[in-house]
Scaffold this motif. Structure first.
Motif, PDB file in Angstrom:
ATOM      1  N   SER A 418       0.842  -1.201   0.000  1.00  0.00           N
ATOM      2  CA  SER A 418       0.000   0.000   0.000  1.00  0.00           C
ATOM      3  C   SER A 418       0.875   1.249   0.000  1.00  0.00           C
ATOM      4  CB  SER A 418      -0.963  -0.017   1.185  1.00  0.00           C
ATOM      5  OG  SER A 418      -0.342   0.454   2.336  1.00  0.00           O
ATOM      6  N   THR A 419       2.038   1.196   0.678  1.00  0.00           N
ATOM      7  CA  THR A 419       2.924   2.374   0.670  1.00  0.00           C
ATOM      8  C   THR A 419       3.447   2.622  -0.735  1.00  0.00           C
ATOM      9  OG1 THR A 419       3.545   1.898   2.940  1.00  0.00           O
ATOM     10  CG2 THR A 419       4.985   3.393   1.733  1.00  0.00           C
ATOM     11  N   ALA A 420       3.857   1.548  -1.426  1.00  0.00           N
ATOM     12  CA  ALA A 420       4.364   1.719  -2.795  1.00  0.00           C
ATOM     13  C   ALA A 420       3.271   2.312  -3.687  1.00  0.00           C
ATOM     14  CB  ALA A 420       4.831   0.371  -3.339  1.00  0.00           C
ATOM     15  N   ALA A 421       2.042   1.803  -3.544  1.00  0.00           N
ATOM     16  CA  ALA A 421       0.937   2.316  -4.380  1.00  0.00           C
ATOM     17  C   ALA A 421       0.645   3.772  -4.030  1.00  0.00           C
ATOM     18  CB  ALA A 421      -0.309   1.464  -4.158  1.00  0.00           C
ATOM     19  N   ALA A 422       0.704   4.096  -2.734  1.00  0.00           N
ATOM     20  CA  ALA A 422       0.404   5.474  -2.318  1.00  0.00           C
ATOM     21  C   ALA A 422       1.471   6.438  -2.851  1.00  0.00           C
ATOM     22  CB  ALA A 422       0.336   5.554  -0.798  1.00  0.00           C
ATOM     23  N   LEU A 423       2.732   6.000  -2.847  1.00  0.00           N
ATOM     24  CA  LEU A 423       3.794   6.900  -3.330  1.00  0.00           C
ATOM     25  C   LEU A 423       3.686   7.116  -4.840  1.00  0.00           C
ATOM     26  CD1 LEU A 423       6.820   5.787  -1.147  1.00  0.00           C
ATOM     27  CD2 LEU A 423       5.408   7.827  -0.950  1.00  0.00           C
ATOM     28  N   GLU A 424       3.321   6.063  -5.554  1.00  0.00           N
ATOM     29  CA  GLU A 424       3.097   6.223  -7.000  1.00  0.00           C
ATOM     30  C   GLU A 424       1.976   7.225  -7.227  1.00  0.00           C
ATOM     31  OE1 GLU A 424       4.751   5.069  -9.667  1.00  0.00           O
ATOM     32  OE2 GLU A 424       6.126   4.531  -8.057  1.00  0.00           O
ATOM     33  N   ALA A 425       0.906   7.070  -6.468  1.00  0.00           N
ATOM     34  CA  ALA A 425      -0.247   7.961  -6.631  1.00  0.00           C
ATOM     35  C   ALA A 425       0.111   9.390  -6.205  1.00  0.00           C
ATOM     36  CB  ALA A 425      -1.422   7.446  -5.810  1.00  0.00           C
ATOM     37  N   PHE A 426       0.988   9.516  -5.211  1.00  0.00           N
ATOM     38  CA  PHE A 426       1.442  10.845  -4.753  1.00  0.00           C
ATOM     39  C   PHE A 426       2.157  11.560  -5.902  1.00  0.00           C
ATOM     40  CE2 PHE A 426       4.855  13.369  -2.616  1.00  0.00           C
ATOM     41  CZ  PHE A 426       4.055  14.242  -1.897  1.00  0.00           C
ATOM     42  N   ASP A 427       3.079  10.842  -6.555  1.00  0.00           N
ATOM     43  CA  ASP A 427       3.816  11.429  -7.696  1.00  0.00           C
ATOM     44  C   ASP A 427       2.839  11.819  -8.795  1.00  0.00           C
ATOM     45  OD1 ASP A 427       6.037  10.987  -6.286  1.00  0.00           O
ATOM     46  OD2 ASP A 427       6.934   9.481  -7.611  1.00  0.00           O
ATOM     47  N   SER A 428       1.900  10.911  -9.065  1.00  0.00           N
ATOM     48  CA  SER A 428       0.984  11.171 -10.165  1.00  0.00           C
ATOM     49  C   SER A 428       0.080  12.371  -9.852  1.00  0.00           C
ATOM     50  CB  SER A 428       0.223   9.882 -10.443  1.00  0.00           C
ATOM     51  OG  SER A 428      -1.042  10.133 -10.811  1.00  0.00           O
ATOM     52  N   ALA A 429      -0.338  12.518  -8.571  1.00  0.00           N
ATOM     53  CA  ALA A 429      -1.171  13.676  -8.199  1.00  0.00           C
ATOM     54  C   ALA A 429      -0.391  14.979  -8.387  1.00  0.00           C
ATOM     55  CB  ALA A 429      -1.641  13.536  -6.755  1.00  0.00           C
ATOM     56  N   LEU A 430       0.914  14.936  -8.073  1.00  0.00           N
ATOM     57  CA  LEU A 430       1.729  16.148  -8.265  1.00  0.00           C
ATOM     58  C   LEU A 430       1.853  16.470  -9.752  1.00  0.00           C
ATOM     59  CD1 LEU A 430       4.547  15.494  -5.630  1.00  0.00           C
ATOM     60  CD2 LEU A 430       2.736  17.207  -5.517  1.00  0.00           C
ATOM     61  N   ASP A 431       2.034  15.414 -10.574  1.00  0.00           N
ATOM     62  CA  ASP A 431       2.109  15.636 -12.023  1.00  0.00           C
ATOM     63  C   ASP A 431       0.807  16.216 -12.552  1.00  0.00           C
ATOM     64  OD1 ASP A 431       4.690  14.768 -12.233  1.00  0.00           O
ATOM     65  OD2 ASP A 431       4.158  12.679 -12.645  1.00  0.00           O
ATOM     66  N   GLN A 432      -0.307  15.644 -12.079  1.00  0.00           N
ATOM     67  CA  GLN A 432      -1.615  16.147 -12.539  1.00  0.00           C
ATOM     68  C   GLN A 432      -1.801  17.612 -12.152  1.00  0.00           C
ATOM     69  OE1 GLN A 432      -4.946  13.856 -11.140  1.00  0.00           O
ATOM     70  NE2 GLN A 432      -3.876  11.966 -11.596  1.00  0.00           N
ATOM     71  N   THR A 433      -1.315  17.955 -10.962  1.00  0.00           N
ATOM     72  CA  THR A 433      -1.433  19.354 -10.525  1.00  0.00           C
ATOM     73  C   THR A 433      -0.627  20.256 -11.449  1.00  0.00           C
ATOM     74  OG1 THR A 433      -1.536  18.500  -8.280  1.00  0.00           O
ATOM     75  CG2 THR A 433      -1.238  20.857  -8.501  1.00  0.00           C
ATOM     76  N   ALA A 434       0.597  19.784 -11.774  1.00  0.00           N
ATOM     77  CA  ALA A 434       1.452  20.595 -12.655  1.00  0.00           C
ATOM     78  C   ALA A 434       0.773  20.784 -14.009  1.00  0.00           C
ATOM     79  CB  ALA A 434       2.815  19.929 -12.805  1.00  0.00           C
ATOM     80  N   VAL A 435       0.160  19.723 -14.530  1.00  0.00           N
ATOM     81  CA  VAL A 435      -0.521  19.819 -15.837  1.00  0.00           C
ATOM     82  C   VAL A 435      -1.701  20.783 -15.731  1.00  0.00           C
ATOM     83  CG1 VAL A 435      -1.900  18.519 -17.508  1.00  0.00           C
ATOM     84  CG2 VAL A 435       0.217  17.534 -16.600  1.00  0.00           C
ATOM     85  N   ALA A 436      -2.475  20.634 -14.635  1.00  0.00           N
ATOM     86  CA  ALA A 436      -3.654  21.504 -14.488  1.00  0.00           C
ATOM     87  C   ALA A 436      -3.256  22.973 -14.359  1.00  0.00           C
ATOM     88  CB  ALA A 436      -4.450  21.070 -13.269  1.00  0.00           C
ATOM     89  N   LEU A 437      -2.068  23.224 -13.798  1.00  0.00           N
ATOM     90  CA  LEU A 437      -1.643  24.622 -13.592  1.00  0.00           C
ATOM     91  C   LEU A 437      -0.731  25.120 -14.711  1.00  0.00           C
ATOM     92  CD1 LEU A 437      -0.915  24.502  -9.741  1.00  0.00           C
ATOM     93  CD2 LEU A 437      -2.866  25.540 -10.886  1.00  0.00           C
ATOM     94  N   ALA A 438      -0.536  24.293 -15.748  1.00  0.00           N
ATOM     95  CA  ALA A 438       0.348  24.702 -16.855  1.00  0.00           C
ATOM     96  C   ALA A 438      -0.156  26.030 -17.414  1.00  0.00           C
ATOM     97  CB  ALA A 438       0.350  23.635 -17.942  1.00  0.00           C
ATOM     98  N   GLY A 439       0.763  26.913 -17.675  1.00  0.00           N
ATOM     99  CA  GLY A 439       0.368  28.206 -18.231  1.00  0.00           C
ATOM    100  C   GLY A 439       0.128  29.255 -17.158  1.00  0.00           C
ATOM    101  N   GLU A 440       0.228  28.862 -15.901  1.00  0.00           N
ATOM    102  CA  GLU A 440       0.011  29.839 -14.818  1.00  0.00           C
ATOM    103  C   GLU A 440       1.280  30.608 -14.479  1.00  0.00           C
ATOM    104  OE1 GLU A 440      -2.891  29.985 -12.315  1.00  0.00           O
ATOM    105  OE2 GLU A 440      -3.943  29.301 -14.085  1.00  0.00           O
ATOM    106  N   GLY A 441       2.403  30.174 -15.071  1.00  0.00           N
ATOM    107  CA  GLY A 441       3.664  30.869 -14.797  1.00  0.00           C
ATOM    108  C   GLY A 441       4.266  30.435 -13.470  1.00  0.00           C
ATOM    109  N   ARG A 442       5.266  31.195 -13.037  1.00  0.00           N
ATOM    110  CA  ARG A 442       5.961  30.844 -11.793  1.00  0.00           C
ATOM    111  C   ARG A 442       5.077  31.186 -10.596  1.00  0.00           C
ATOM    112  NH1 ARG A 442      11.248  29.750 -11.962  1.00  0.00           N
ATOM    113  NH2 ARG A 442      11.991  29.477 -14.080  1.00  0.00           N
TER     114      ARG A 442
END
Ligand code: SF4
Length: 885
Positions: A418-442
């Motif tokens: 479950s820890t391995a799955a949670a860490l994978e999902a943690f990375d993916s949530a951060l990536d999704q956030t970056a994609v959703a905020l793309a174009g917002e600048g620094r």
């Protein structure tokens, strides 16, 4: 319309069986279930029956729509929430600039409000909105829909409107749906126009509209009328929810002991809370393997909570209370260890606080490493969303690498997985956030984290559990396609099952009705149907249960669904049988927490440690040997209270004691003494200035003033305060203590006074307990007055300071005390002292004998005992035990 069939009937009439037969009869049929776990359950059911079916043939309605709609993608939750947030900000800004009231201003920043809006948007299109906030919602929804469309995405209701694309299966079965919205019915009709459809629909008022619509669309109807299950039905009640769950565990183990497989049993809940977590811990305690069909948010996983905690710590300026929460987590490397507890106790006493360095916490290697990685300089930086995501992903290195061993237990492996799955999902949530905020600048870390935090809360985490022989715990919606030999339905109290529904605050009933959605009245009708659904899951035995009292100790009303059926009352507390590595005959298992120390060096040590006893320690042993052992021998301490809880009765009592002592020393200062002492003590233990602090101060001050004004004991003798003493009763035992007040008369008479922050009835109880030999303080204080201070004891009085001033106790006739306590002859007073000394010596002998057992002299006092969670007093009386086979 192709030849389509509607299968109807009451719950438990075998509609799903007929649907499955039709599914199996046509090769290349596709079966659609409402949820992924229900689809998985049907796949497993068919596999167990020996049917070979491609997994893709049993899927969910949502996946079916996704596969047949190439024009738009479903909107990811995070993107939807981001667009809602932006639309809300714009709407509020516009309303502000035109000085117009907007209904959303006060709640716009609440994540729960965003979730409610997102759920409503998925259900209903903007053009169907009406009702109180119809116009405001409409413009909000339109903006979100337009923005989604710009990115090639659409909400569920819009995707349902599109005709299925590509080749349709030879036959489509819809099973497990209670009813359908207008948009869903449109979709079913479009599917039925190109492929035969089999649809199951249960009998209940909320499904009648859908039934009529499908019949009008040309569906033939097949009725399943006879219930093919008639399980034995029993009902029991228990005093509390915990006892109710323990009784369920006991019954499950009893069935298992008779050869029933765990997988043949299930527990059906109306809602996950409050039963789900309680069942999880109780089943773990009893060794019952169970699978819980609920998805937790990713943010709730301990590994993700730990990593998120560090980011929040940095953003909050290293708030010490938050740091302590991290420290207590086992994953910190020190949480749940004796060293961690010691540090936690020490730091908790220093709360509140913020900032670094924090002495003690930085010496913990794991913590030190975290603080080395998470630099306060991050707060000043502005990075792109992608850079923040990349940086935050490095936090996973804060978690220790698992050391995999061959003999790892199943539970350990499950934690790693479950820890391995949670860490994978943690990375993916951060990536999704970056994609959703793309174009917002620094942006700053705080700006990025606000969205990342939302993504972690929105993302569900499902850990695959492939165990077969487990008890199934599921809510009533998930249970709709299940049948099991034995089913427990718990929590049958009014307001839990049935629940009572209110109108949706966003879209009222009128608006929902016009939009073709269920109303609060529909949901209320559904409760009875849900109960019938749950009650028809078992094939052999149905066990209904409820607690008689709620968590506040108030009587709970049994559910009206029980129709007043007689319930067996289960009173006895159930505990799991102790599990020993080597088989031990049950008769030789000692009651939990009862110990006899026989080792001579240990006994000698015990006598040495307690060669000096305080009267309160003796009284603790007389109340209960286990309480004495835990508190005085092991010196176990309560976890220090949080700042807001520090001004407890103990501290209030000690403030009054100190103020009264100071008043005796400086009588001219009067009531000012109290204010000074109160302020000093609150400063010393860092009690925050709150409304409650002021309320307690006023109450204590009024009690103090009442004492100052009291004239009941006015002997005019000299008062000595806080007199310490040590009195040897024999060479092996000394009694030590501190007398609150010693009034000394002209002929060296001594009147001992002890203040208690208690009300009059408690003072009387103390006097009675002393008379019956359960308390020794009074006799020993009188003895100390004689032997240590060389005075002539004439009386001992308790002074109760709570609510009103109460005096009680004993005295050899003293002029001026006629109206107070009991008077006794000097020789009776001497006997009183001698009896206390004898009792103290006998108590010391009992302590030194090494017998430790939870044996409360007054069981009513157990509720105030700090050790009630560890003494297991119940096991001594438990008539029944349960153990895994
Ligand atoms: S709760 Fe009661 S039995 Fe348990 S240690 Fe305290 S006094 Fe003893």
């Amino acid at each position: 319309m192709t030849s389509s069939l509607l299968i109807t009937g009451p719950p438990g009439s075998g509609k799903s069986r007929v649907a499955l037969q039709r599914f199996s009869a046509v090769s290349d049929s596709v079966l659609l279930a409402p949820t992924a776990t229900m689809a998985e359950h049907i796949r497993n059911q068919l596999a167990r029956a020996g049917a070979m079916v491609r997994p893709s043939r049993i899927t969910t309605l949502a996946q079916f729509i996704d596969l047949r709609n190439q024009h738009s993608r479903p909107a990811p939750q995070l993107a939807l929430h981001l667009l809602i947030e932006r639309a809300l900000s714009r709407a509020i800004a516009q309303a502000h600039s035109s000085a117009r009231w907007t209904p959303f201003a006060r709640v716009a920043n609440f994540p729960g409000f965003h979730r409610a809006l997102a759920a409503l948007m998925e259900e209903v299109p903007a053009d169907s909105l009406s009702g109180s906030f119809g116009e405001d919602l409409k413009s909000l929804f339109e903006e979100v829909e337009t923005n989604l469309a710009r990115h090639g995405m659409a909400l569920r209701n819009a995707r349902l409107k599109a005709s299925p694309e590509g080749p349709c299966p030879a036959h489509v079965v819809f099973d497990g749906f209670f009813t359908l919205s207008t948009a869903e019915l449109d979709f079913v009709e479009r599917v039925a126009a190109v492929s035969p459809v089999t649809f199951t629909l249960p009998d209940w008022p909320g499904a009648q509209g859908a039934r009529q619509r499908l019949l009008s669309a040309g569906f033939a109807e097949q009725r399943c009328t006879s219930l093919f299950r008639s399980p034995e039905r029993t009902t029991f009640s228990a005093p509390t929810l915990d006892r109710e769950i323990e009784e369920i565990a006991r019954r499950i183990l009893a069935h298992a002991a008779r050869g029933r497989e765990f997988r043949e049993m299930g527990v059906v809940l109306r809602t996950r809370d409050p039963y789900g977590p309680a069942l999880e811990t109780t089943f773990a305690r009893f060794g019952i393997p169970a699978r819980f069909y609920f998805a937790d948010a990713l943010s709730a996983h301990p590994a993700v909570a730990y990593l998120s905690g560090w980011v929040r710590g940095l953003l909050s300026g290293w708030d010490h209370a938050s740091l302590l929460t991290l420290l207590r987590m086992p994953v910190s490397g020190i949480g749940a260890t004796p060293a961690g507890d010691r540090l936690d106790f020490e730091l908790r006493n220093r709360l509140p606080g913020a900032g670094l360095p924090l002495h003690g916490i930085q010496d913990v290697p794991q913590v030190n490493r975290s603080l080395g990685l998470i630099d306060s300089a991050w707060l000043r930086e502005r990075l792109s969303p992608l850079e923040w995501a990349a940086r935050l992903k490095t936090l996973r290195s804060l978690l220790p690498e698992p050391v995999v061993a061959d003999d790892a237990s199943y539970d350990q492996v499950r934690i790693w997985r479950s820890t391995a799955a949670a860490l994978e999902a943690f990375d993916s949530a951060l990536d999704q956030t970056a994609v959703a905020l793309a174009g917002e600048g620094r942006m700053t870390l705080a700006a990025f984290w606000r969205h990342a935090d939302a993504a972690l809360a929105l993302e569900p985490l499902r850990i695959a559990d492939r165990r077969r022989n487990v008890v199934h715990v599921l809510d009533v919606f998930e249970a709709r396609q299940w049948e099991l030999p034995i089913v427990f339905v718990c929590g049958l109290t009014e307001r839990h099952f049935p629940q009572y529904h209110r109108e949706d605050p966003l879209l009222n009933d009128e608006g929902r009705r016009r939009a073709g959605l269920e109303t609060s009245a529909d949901r209320q009708t559904q409760e009875r149907f849900l109960f019938e659904l749950a009650a028809t899951r078992p094939t052999e035995q149905l066990v209904l249960s409820y607690p008689r009292f709620n968590d506040r100790g108030e009587p709970a009303l049994p559910s009206f669904f029980l129709d007043g059926a007689a319930a067996e009352s289960c009173e006895t507390r159930v505990r799991p049988t102790l599990v020993f590595s080597a088989p031990v005959p049950s008769a030789s298992i000692p009651p939990a927490s009862t110990v006899q120390i026989n080792d001579p060096p240990l006994l000698e040590r015990l006598a040495q440690v307690h060669m000096k006893l305080a009267p309160t320690s003796i009284e603790s042993f007389l109340q209960c040997p286990f309480q004495f052992f835990a508190g005085k021998t092991l010196r176990l301490r309560r976890r220090p209270p949080a700042p807001r809880d520090r001004l407890d009765v103990l501290l209030q009592g000690s403030i009054l004691h100190r103020a009264l002592a100071e008043l005796t020393r400086f009588p001219l200062l009067g009531a000012e003494v109290f204010d000074q002492v109160f302020a000093d003590e609150c400063r010393r233990v860092r009690v925050p200035s709150t409304y409650r602090t002021e309320a307690v101060r006023l109450e204590l001050r009024s009690n103090f003033n009442a004492f100052v004004a009291d004239r009941q004991v006015q002997l005019g003798w000299a008062s000595r305060v806080e007199e310490k003493f040590a009195l040897h009763l024999n060479p092996a035992l000394a009694i030590s203590g501190r007398i609150d007040r010693l009034d000394v008369g002209p002929r060296n008479q001594a009147l001992v006074i002890d203040y208690k922050y208690s009300a009059g009835d408690r003072i009387r109880e103390r006097v009675d307990d002393t008379a019956s030999g359960d308390l020794v303080q009074a006799g020993l204080y009188l003895l100390a007055a004689a032997r240590t201070f060389g005075l002539h004891p004439v009386g001992m009085l308790y002074c109760g300071l709570r609510k009103e001033v109460n005096w009680d106790g004993w005295h050899a006739p003293v002029a001026g005390l006629e109206a107070i306590g009991e008077s006794m002859t000097p020789s009776a007073l001497q006997d009183f002292m001698n009896a206390a000394a004898t009792k103290a010596e006998a108590t010391f002998a009992a302590i030194a004998s090494g017998h430790i057992a939870p044996q409360p002299a007054n069981p009513r006092k157990c509720v105030w005992c700090d050790f009630r969670d560890i003494c297991r007093i119940e096991t001594a009386a438990a008539a029944r035990t349960a153990s895994a086979p």
